[in-house]
Write a protein that holds these residues in place. Structure first.
Motif, PDB file in Angstrom:
ATOM      1  N   VAL A  39      -8.397  10.366   9.809  1.00 15.50           N
ATOM      2  CA  VAL A  39      -8.695  11.175   8.750  1.00 15.50           C
ATOM      3  C   VAL A  39      -7.643  11.609   7.818  1.00 15.50           C
ATOM      4  CG1 VAL A  39     -10.492  12.482  10.139  1.00 15.50           C
ATOM      5  CG2 VAL A  39      -8.207  13.431  10.135  1.00 15.50           C
ATOM      6  N   ASP A  40      -6.317  11.069   7.949  1.00 15.30           N
ATOM      7  CA  ASP A  40      -5.137  11.190   7.404  1.00 15.30           C
ATOM      8  C   ASP A  40      -4.721  10.149   6.572  1.00 15.30           C
ATOM      9  OD1 ASP A  40      -4.595   9.678   9.264  1.00 15.30           O
ATOM     10  OD2 ASP A  40      -2.917  10.914  10.252  1.00 15.30           O
ATOM     11  N   GLY A  41      -3.679  10.217   6.002  1.00 11.65           N
ATOM     12  CA  GLY A  41      -2.996   9.078   5.088  1.00 11.65           C
ATOM     13  C   GLY A  41      -3.155   9.332   3.633  1.00 11.65           C
ATOM     14  N   PHE A  42      -2.672   8.566   3.099  1.00 18.40           N
ATOM     15  CA  PHE A  42      -2.900   8.700   1.335  1.00 18.40           C
ATOM     16  C   PHE A  42      -3.739   7.526   0.992  1.00 18.40           C
ATOM     17  CE2 PHE A  42       1.384  10.961   1.175  1.00 18.40           C
ATOM     18  CZ  PHE A  42       0.932  12.228   1.496  1.00 18.40           C
ATOM     19  N   LEU A  43      -3.994   6.666   1.823  1.00 22.42           N
ATOM     20  CA  LEU A  43      -4.868   5.455   1.261  1.00 22.42           C
ATOM     21  C   LEU A  43      -6.058   6.063   0.773  1.00 22.42           C
ATOM     22  CD1 LEU A  43      -4.688   2.254   1.479  1.00 22.42           C
ATOM     23  CD2 LEU A  43      -5.727   2.241   3.651  1.00 22.42           C
ATOM     24  N   PRO A  44      -6.520   5.464  -0.443  1.00 24.39           N
ATOM     25  CA  PRO A  44      -7.729   6.204  -0.889  1.00 24.39           C
ATOM     26  C   PRO A  44      -9.063   5.581  -0.209  1.00 24.39           C
ATOM     27  CG  PRO A  44      -6.376   4.919  -2.480  1.00 24.39           C
ATOM     28  CD  PRO A  44      -5.760   4.816  -1.250  1.00 24.39           C
ATOM     29  N   VAL A  45      -9.879   6.587   0.038  1.00 29.43           N
ATOM     30  CA  VAL A  45     -11.063   6.086   0.755  1.00 29.43           C
ATOM     31  C   VAL A  45     -11.666   4.697   0.227  1.00 29.43           C
ATOM     32  CG1 VAL A  45     -13.668   6.821   1.152  1.00 29.43           C
ATOM     33  CG2 VAL A  45     -11.894   8.752   1.177  1.00 29.43           C
ATOM     34  N   ARG A  46     -11.991   4.433  -0.923  1.00 32.03           N
ATOM     35  CA  ARG A  46     -12.287   3.006  -1.388  1.00 32.03           C
ATOM     36  C   ARG A  46     -11.605   1.921  -0.806  1.00 32.03           C
ATOM     37  NH1 ARG A  46      -9.647   5.455  -5.374  1.00 32.03           N
ATOM     38  NH2 ARG A  46      -7.912   4.792  -6.113  1.00 32.03           N
ATOM     39  N   ALA A  47     -10.229   2.127  -0.894  1.00 27.48           N
ATOM     40  CA  ALA A  47      -9.604   1.047  -0.050  1.00 27.48           C
ATOM     41  C   ALA A  47      -9.733   0.787   1.395  1.00 27.48           C
ATOM     42  CB  ALA A  47      -7.855   1.371  -0.491  1.00 27.48           C
TER      43      ALA A  47
ATOM     44  N   ALA B 282      10.023   3.207   0.631  1.00 24.75           N
ATOM     45  CA  ALA B 282      11.261   2.304   0.174  1.00 24.75           C
ATOM     46  C   ALA B 282      11.378   2.258  -1.201  1.00 24.75           C
ATOM     47  CB  ALA B 282      11.134   0.868   0.801  1.00 24.75           C
ATOM     48  N   ALA B 283      12.506   2.337  -1.701  1.00 23.99           N
ATOM     49  CA  ALA B 283      12.694   2.109  -3.225  1.00 23.99           C
ATOM     50  C   ALA B 283      12.073   0.860  -3.711  1.00 23.99           C
ATOM     51  CB  ALA B 283      14.359   2.241  -3.255  1.00 23.99           C
ATOM     52  N   CYS B 284      11.581   0.566  -4.951  1.00 19.59           N
ATOM     53  CA  CYS B 284      10.894  -0.564  -5.332  1.00 19.59           C
ATOM     54  C   CYS B 284      11.217  -0.506  -6.841  1.00 19.59           C
ATOM     55  CB  CYS B 284       9.404  -0.288  -5.022  1.00 19.59           C
ATOM     56  SG  CYS B 284       8.352  -1.777  -5.670  1.00 19.59           S
ATOM     57  N   GLU B 285      11.816  -1.834  -7.201  1.00 19.47           N
ATOM     58  CA  GLU B 285      12.064  -1.830  -8.589  1.00 19.47           C
ATOM     59  C   GLU B 285      10.839  -1.828  -9.358  1.00 19.47           C
ATOM     60  OE1 GLU B 285      11.559  -5.948  -6.688  1.00 19.47           O
ATOM     61  OE2 GLU B 285      12.706  -4.335  -6.185  1.00 19.47           O
ATOM     62  N   LEU B 286       9.636  -2.017  -8.732  1.00 20.49           N
ATOM     63  CA  LEU B 286       8.528  -2.098  -9.665  1.00 20.49           C
ATOM     64  C   LEU B 286       7.438  -0.704  -9.393  1.00 20.49           C
ATOM     65  CD1 LEU B 286       7.024  -5.787  -8.785  1.00 20.49           C
ATOM     66  CD2 LEU B 286       8.206  -4.765 -10.872  1.00 20.49           C
ATOM     67  N   ALA B 287       8.056   0.275  -8.750  1.00 18.72           N
ATOM     68  CA  ALA B 287       7.724   1.562  -8.371  1.00 18.72           C
ATOM     69  C   ALA B 287       6.818   2.032  -9.853  1.00 18.72           C
ATOM     70  CB  ALA B 287       8.558   2.664  -7.911  1.00 18.72           C
TER      71      ALA B 287
ATOM     72  N   LEU C  23      -3.743  -0.171   8.221  1.00 18.49           N
ATOM     73  CA  LEU C  23      -4.763   0.943   8.672  1.00 18.49           C
ATOM     74  C   LEU C  23      -4.009   2.009   9.874  1.00 18.49           C
ATOM     75  CD1 LEU C  23      -8.062  -0.617   8.693  1.00 18.49           C
ATOM     76  CD2 LEU C  23      -7.363   1.243   6.978  1.00 18.49           C
ATOM     77  N   ARG C  24      -3.262   1.306  10.645  1.00 15.56           N
ATOM     78  CA  ARG C  24      -2.758   2.023  11.894  1.00 15.56           C
ATOM     79  C   ARG C  24      -1.503   2.855  11.431  1.00 15.56           C
ATOM     80  NH1 ARG C  24      -3.898  -2.714  16.029  1.00 15.56           N
ATOM     81  NH2 ARG C  24      -5.966  -2.076  16.611  1.00 15.56           N
ATOM     82  N   THR C  25      -0.575   2.074  10.294  1.00 15.33           N
ATOM     83  CA  THR C  25       0.576   2.671   9.703  1.00 15.33           C
ATOM     84  C   THR C  25       0.143   3.740   9.105  1.00 15.33           C
ATOM     85  OG1 THR C  25       1.668   0.664  10.102  1.00 15.33           O
ATOM     86  CG2 THR C  25       2.683   2.057   8.774  1.00 15.33           C
TER      87      THR C  25
ATOM     88  N   ALA D 115       0.950  -1.127   0.000  1.00 16.21           N
ATOM     89  CA  ALA D 115      -0.031   0.065  -0.083  1.00 16.21           C
ATOM     90  C   ALA D 115       0.761   1.166   0.010  1.00 16.21           C
ATOM     91  CB  ALA D 115      -0.920   0.002   1.204  1.00 16.21           C
ATOM     92  N   ARG D 116       1.860   1.401   0.883  1.00 14.29           N
ATOM     93  CA  ARG D 116       2.764   2.292   0.945  1.00 14.29           C
ATOM     94  C   ARG D 116       3.410   2.582  -0.490  1.00 14.29           C
ATOM     95  NH1 ARG D 116       5.891   0.934   5.112  1.00 14.29           N
ATOM     96  NH2 ARG D 116       4.948   2.452   6.585  1.00 14.29           N
ATOM     97  N   CYS D 117       3.706   1.618  -1.277  1.00 12.51           N
ATOM     98  CA  CYS D 117       4.305   1.832  -2.525  1.00 12.51           C
ATOM     99  C   CYS D 117       3.650   2.375  -3.611  1.00 12.51           C
ATOM    100  CB  CYS D 117       5.117   0.507  -3.069  1.00 12.51           C
ATOM    101  SG  CYS D 117       6.357   0.434  -4.462  1.00 12.51           S
ATOM    102  N   LEU D 118       2.292   1.680  -3.280  1.00 15.84           N
ATOM    103  CA  LEU D 118       1.298   2.132  -4.560  1.00 15.84           C
ATOM    104  C   LEU D 118       0.690   3.562  -4.482  1.00 15.84           C
ATOM    105  CD1 LEU D 118      -0.573   0.951  -6.791  1.00 15.84           C
ATOM    106  CD2 LEU D 118      -2.099   0.113  -5.073  1.00 15.84           C
ATOM    107  N   TYR D 119       0.226   3.866  -2.936  1.00 13.76           N
ATOM    108  CA  TYR D 119      -0.277   5.232  -2.604  1.00 13.76           C
ATOM    109  C   TYR D 119       0.576   6.374  -1.931  1.00 13.76           C
ATOM    110  CZ  TYR D 119      -4.262   2.153  -3.398  1.00 13.76           C
ATOM    111  OH  TYR D 119      -5.226   1.332  -4.029  1.00 13.76           O
ATOM    112  N   GLY D 120       1.828   5.757  -1.253  1.00 13.99           N
ATOM    113  CA  GLY D 120       2.584   6.688  -0.784  1.00 13.99           C
ATOM    114  C   GLY D 120       2.269   6.537   0.784  1.00 13.99           C
ATOM    115  N   ASP D 121       3.187   7.524   1.435  1.00 13.76           N
ATOM    116  CA  ASP D 121       3.007   7.406   3.159  1.00 13.76           C
ATOM    117  C   ASP D 121       3.180   8.631   3.439  1.00 13.76           C
ATOM    118  OD1 ASP D 121       3.194   6.987   5.874  1.00 13.76           O
ATOM    119  OD2 ASP D 121       4.506   5.170   5.761  1.00 13.76           O
ATOM    120  N   GLU D 122       2.053   9.325   3.961  1.00 13.95           N
ATOM    121  CA  GLU D 122       2.119  10.609   4.587  1.00 13.95           C
ATOM    122  C   GLU D 122       3.202  10.899   5.682  1.00 13.95           C
ATOM    123  OE1 GLU D 122      -0.959  14.185   6.353  1.00 13.95           O
ATOM    124  OE2 GLU D 122      -1.820  12.150   5.668  1.00 13.95           O
TER     125      GLU D 122
END
Length: 116
Positions: free
Chosen positions: A58-66, A21-26, A50-52, A9-16
């Motif tokens: 109310v925060d974070g970059f995880l989309p509402v649908r996810a 981390a660097a990802c070869e599939l980014a 969710l906790r991370t 999730a962090r690689c896909l959406y980012g982390d506020e």
């Protein structure tokens, strides 16, 4: 490949709150892979994500649908957890009036579970 749902999730959406981390599939990740992994994750792995990534609800970059799907899957795994039911209800309330009726039903369910 990412070792945890949180890492994916962090690689896909980012982390506020932390570096991604660097990802070869980014840039090549598909949301469908994340949704599949989320669908079959256990409650602890979903809660960790969710906790991370959304520690203040109310925060974070995880989309509402996810986020909504994550809570739905958690409630299927832990249907009698009042604290978790309330967290799901609070999340729904924060992300639009479309889900207010469902959020109220969840809060009533949590109260009923805690009633003597």
């Amino acid at each position: 490949m990412h070792s945890t749902l949180t890492d994916l999730a962090r690689c896909l959406y980012g982390d506020e709150y932390g570096p991604t981390a660097a990802c070869e599939l980014a840039g090549e990740h598909e949301e469908s892979h994340f949704i599949e992994r989320l669908t079959f994750a256990d409650a602890e792995e979903i809660l960790a994500m969710l906790r991370t990534l959304c520690p203040q609800l109310v925060d974070g970059f995880l989309p509402v649908r996810a986020r909504n799907l994550a809570y739905r899957l958690l409630l299927l795994q832990r249907p009698d957890d009042p604290a978790l039911i309330r967290a799901a209800a609070d999340s729904l309330h924060l992300h639009g009036p479309d889900w207010d009726d469902i959020a109220e039903e969840l809060k009533q369910r949590a109260e009923a579970l805690e009633a003597p």
